[in-house]
Design a protein around this motif. Sequence first.
Motif, mmCIF file in Angstrom:
data_model
loop_
_atom_site.group_PDB
_atom_site.id
_atom_site.type_symbol
_atom_site.label_atom_id
_atom_site.label_comp_id
_atom_site.label_asym_id
_atom_site.label_seq_id
_atom_site.Cartn_x
_atom_site.Cartn_y
_atom_site.Cartn_z
ATOM 1 N N ALA A 23 -5.453 -7.262 -5.432
ATOM 2 C CA ALA A 23 -5.763 -6.069 -4.640
ATOM 3 C C ALA A 23 -7.147 -5.488 -4.923
ATOM 4 O O ALA A 23 -7.898 -5.207 -3.992
ATOM 5 N N HIS A 24 -7.497 -5.316 -6.191
ATOM 6 C CA HIS A 24 -8.740 -4.609 -6.511
ATOM 7 C C HIS A 24 -9.988 -5.397 -6.107
ATOM 8 O O HIS A 24 -10.896 -4.841 -5.481
ATOM 9 N N ILE A 283 4.914 -0.098 -0.210
ATOM 10 C CA ILE A 283 4.788 -1.442 0.346
ATOM 11 C C ILE A 283 4.345 -1.427 1.799
ATOM 12 O O ILE A 283 3.640 -2.307 2.268
ATOM 13 N N GLY A 284 4.748 -0.409 2.564
ATOM 14 C CA GLY A 284 4.280 -0.313 3.939
ATOM 15 C C GLY A 284 5.281 -0.841 4.942
ATOM 16 O O GLY A 284 6.484 -0.832 4.715
ATOM 17 N N SER A 304 -4.782 3.437 12.820
ATOM 18 C CA SER A 304 -4.936 2.478 11.735
ATOM 19 C C SER A 304 -6.360 2.518 11.206
ATOM 20 O O SER A 304 -7.313 2.289 11.932
ATOM 21 N N ASP A 305 -6.477 2.804 9.911
ATOM 22 C CA ASP A 305 -7.792 2.843 9.269
ATOM 23 C C ASP A 305 -8.087 1.563 8.503
ATOM 24 O O ASP A 305 -9.105 1.468 7.823
ATOM 25 N N PHE A 306 -7.192 0.591 8.578
ATOM 26 C CA PHE A 306 -7.382 -0.647 7.830
ATOM 27 C C PHE A 306 -8.261 -1.619 8.606
ATOM 28 O O PHE A 306 -8.275 -1.639 9.833
ATOM 29 N N GLY A 307 -8.976 -2.461 7.853
ATOM 30 C CA GLY A 307 -9.760 -3.511 8.468
ATOM 31 C C GLY A 307 -8.865 -4.631 8.967
ATOM 32 O O GLY A 307 -7.693 -4.723 8.594
ATOM 33 N N PRO A 308 -9.404 -5.509 9.801
ATOM 34 C CA PRO A 308 -8.579 -6.562 10.402
ATOM 35 C C PRO A 308 -8.009 -7.548 9.387
ATOM 36 O O PRO A 308 -6.993 -8.176 9.652
ATOM 37 N N LEU A 313 -1.362 -3.543 0.940
ATOM 38 C CA LEU A 313 -1.674 -3.315 -0.471
ATOM 39 C C LEU A 313 -3.181 -3.228 -0.685
ATOM 40 O O LEU A 313 -3.685 -2.294 -1.318
ATOM 41 N N THR A 314 -3.916 -4.206 -0.154
ATOM 42 C CA THR A 314 -5.375 -4.180 -0.284
ATOM 43 C C THR A 314 -5.958 -2.988 0.455
ATOM 44 O O THR A 314 -6.880 -2.329 -0.033
ATOM 45 N N GLY A 315 -5.419 -2.680 1.630
ATOM 46 C CA GLY A 315 -5.926 -1.562 2.414
ATOM 47 C C GLY A 315 -5.779 -0.231 1.700
ATOM 48 O O GLY A 315 -6.695 0.595 1.697
ATOM 49 N N ASN A 316 -4.621 -0.016 1.071
ATOM 50 C CA ASN A 316 -4.401 1.227 0.333
ATOM 51 C C ASN A 316 -5.394 1.362 -0.819
ATOM 52 O O ASN A 316 -5.966 2.430 -1.049
ATOM 53 N N VAL A 317 -5.581 0.278 -1.567
ATOM 54 C CA VAL A 317 -6.487 0.312 -2.719
ATOM 55 C C VAL A 317 -7.926 0.527 -2.248
ATOM 56 O O VAL A 317 -8.698 1.285 -2.858
#
Length: 361
Positions: A23-24, A283-284, A304-308, A313-317
């Motif tokens: 994730a990080h 977890i989402g 949605s603010d996440f990238g494609p 998990l990665t998006g939250n971090v």
Amino acid sequence: MTQTPIGVGIIGVHPDRGWASTAHVPALRDLPQFRLSALSHNRIEVAQAAAQKFGFDHAVSSTEELVSHPDVDLVVVTVRVPEHLQLVTSALEAGKSVFSEWPLGMNLRDAEAMNRLAASKGVRTMIGLQTRANPTIRHIRKLVAEGYVGEVLSATVIGSGITWGEELEDAFRYTLDPSKGASMVHVPFAHTMDALAFALDDEFISASATLVTRRATIRIVESQEAVPLAVADQIAFTGRLASGALVISHFRGGLSRATNFHLEINGSKGDLLLTSPVGYVGIGGFNLSGAQVGENLHPIPVPSDFGPDDNVLTGNVKKLYELFASDLLSGTRHGPTFESAVKLHRLINAVEKSRGASHEI
């Protein structure tokens, strides 16, 4: 503050496994506000392999080398909880900002000590309560703030721990041991209660809980070995928020064949319902619905603010790191800090000590 990339040093990165590499690192590689400066592993050959794979500038074999490295501005601690106190303390003593994964410490006392030290050093801190950065949770917070539900009267939560069920992979065996600080109370339950309090812009002032271990053993997937379960796999919780709202929650180990996650916020003017086919808020896979007076329950779209390429998990971090960079640049405090961690540790401490009796926090 300048906009020079923040040099990141991550303690304990393995090239093939672990939360740091899962994730990080993917989150940081997508953010121009940060630079992958250094990583450490107690085996230098592992550190070098990870640095080459992920594009870090430096690989070192000790915490001391990493926290004192001139290219490191922010030290990230993603190893298991029993090591947090020593590692976070070393980074703070070196005058570095620190991002620690949750839980901050093994107990409230250690968390308070780290928070005091950070304050005395005047450095920035971040705690890995990444669900606060999730777009759905932040949208619920916006709706509540805008008065969608009116006065919040109560909230009801059903959750599943995913782990602590019939079986688990050997890599997660440590979660069955109370001395590792990674039980169902500390991870899925704690993340969910923190996300709920954040969404309501409120905080717990009292709590009571009954913790029960119903399964004596759990089966290890790889070996089929039955191993002891020494932590609670059932949590019955009642909490009161500063606003007066009541929170009721039941968390169960494993997964349910019926409801795995259900969060209902009941208000004087409306209701919100958050569900997920997976076990808890971190977890989402969320579905958000709502209704105000005179309406039937209906879906509520979430921006949605996440990238494609981001999973949840990665998006939250990634969103947490963006908050940290923004706070550092502007002097704000929008991201969760060690102070946030201490508040959550107080709740967990009350839960562990309550034995069914209400405790003030």
